[in-house]
Write an enzyme that holds these catalytic residues in place. Sequence first.
Site, PDB file in Angstrom:
ATOM      1  N   HIS A 164       0.815  -1.222   0.000  1.00  0.00           N
ATOM      2  CA  HIS A 164       0.000   0.000   0.000  1.00  0.00           C
ATOM      3  C   HIS A 164       0.847   1.270   0.000  1.00  0.00           C
ATOM      4  CE1 HIS A 164      -3.985  -1.930   0.811  1.00  0.00           C
ATOM      5  NE2 HIS A 164      -3.178  -2.923   1.123  1.00  0.00           N
TER       6      HIS A 164
ATOM      7  N   ASP B 162       3.115   9.579  -0.770  1.00  0.00           N
ATOM      8  CA  ASP B 162       1.966   8.753  -0.371  1.00  0.00           C
ATOM      9  C   ASP B 162       1.778   7.656  -1.404  1.00  0.00           C
ATOM     10  OD1 ASP B 162      -0.253   8.060   1.162  1.00  0.00           O
ATOM     11  OD2 ASP B 162      -1.009  10.117   1.269  1.00  0.00           O
TER      12      ASP B 162
END
Length: 471
Positions: free
Chosen positions: A158, A366
């Site tokens: 992720h 991110d």
Amino acid sequence: MGRLIVISNRVSVPSAAGAAGAQGGLAVALNSALRQQGGIWFGWSGQETAEFTGHLDMQRNADVTTATIDLEPQDVEEYYNGYANRTLWPLFHYRIDLTEYDRNFGEGYERVNERFADAVFPLIESEDLVWVHDYHLLPLGSMLRARGIGNRMGLFLHTPWPPTRLLTSLPFHERLVASMLEYDVIGLQTTEWLESFLHYVQKEMGLKVNLDNSIEYNGRRVVARAFPIGIDYAEFQEAACGDVAREACQRLKASVRGRKILIGVDRLDYSKGLGERFESFSRFLADHPEMAGNAVLLQIAPPSRGDVASYQQIREDLERKTGHINGAHADVDFVPIRYVNRGYPRAELAGFYRAAEIGLVTPLRDGMNLVAKEYVAAQDPDDPGVLILSQFAGSALQLKDALLVNPHSVEHVAETIKRALDMPLAERKRRHARLLESVREQDVLHWLEQFVQVLANNERDAGMPPHDQAA
Ligand code: ADQ
């Protein structure tokens, strides 16, 4: 297709009231996949026990079976607070200045991954598909292989994947990456992280990468691919149109009495660029005195990983910064930054997003960033707000109609805030329509289907032997 065995650090047990309650989009999607396909979600319970027993707590709620284990305090300290969150997380977010290398962390990480492997092994049946999530469990697949598991196994990361030059600062980096190559499928969020990963295996390990980005490893073919994660669009839309969201939207709008609202929603984490965001907003207020008193930044930031010193530090820094900026710009009836350290139900959050003229999503790095997608999904298409998005979020590769910014540049972000506030309705609608299409089409169910299809080997290269027959 076989059952799905989902393995992640923590398990989100669906509530008896239904899966859509207070859970995030990922948990909702995984729960619905498990319901459809059958299977088990395995991971740490979040509880500590004085002595590790490996006891499995099996539960069945809302048609989903979960299996959890408790860990010893030393495991939590070395594996979770240590190697996962003080070594890999900062390194994978390009923060080698915050990355700590401690031999005990590495040993704890391997020990807990072995414990996970021992505990989940008896649950896996021959046709099951095994799907492991995230940086906490990178070597788990190799440990399951060592126990004789020949099933199809996939990993989805992720977070970003760091550039090779940063990764090589990690002691035993090659061992860690080699262990990942025991999976059949390695999924990353974006082509950027995929390229970094493939660069590493070519340059550091000398492996051959095929034109389809699969990797030749010990006579096997490992598929590496980008699978950008999305939100549960249908669920979020429904929440955004309901009564709870409408009331939350009205409550927030009433409280600012006609001022413009900028919203940020992030776990309190140094990767999210909150300090730089506050500075940028302060610069905007200083550069546009006519707007001072007319714009409010609502920053919702629930604390996370509070046992790790760098997280305590960022919390203190932000409190100081907020106090400083509010002191400089506040008036008797006005405070420019509303800084709130708590979580909200998803429907309320959707209402807050809808009330805001600007979604300010400016992480320094991110993997994807789902808040950007939630902000888009929550807007009124007839009068949408503007998304300002960091060029360093994985989602920037999909959300090209956002106003993309360099979050390190206070000037650039401040100017972009002004541009967003001045944007004519026609341009806002045009940009929003394109953003919405991407968020709707590439939702979490799409992500899930794509990954499971590749994991189930519906695309297997006929020329290669299946894993369990390979050398
Ligand atoms: P995170 O770093 O947690 O996830 P993000 O993708 O933004 O980042 O997801 C955060 C989720 O938490 C969002 O759904 C958001 O609504 C929710 N949330 C945040 N603050 C909240 C609050 N105060 N109240 C309620 N909900 C709140 C990691 C990676 C990301 C990647 C995701 C999914 O770091 O890059 O996008 O996993 O893969």
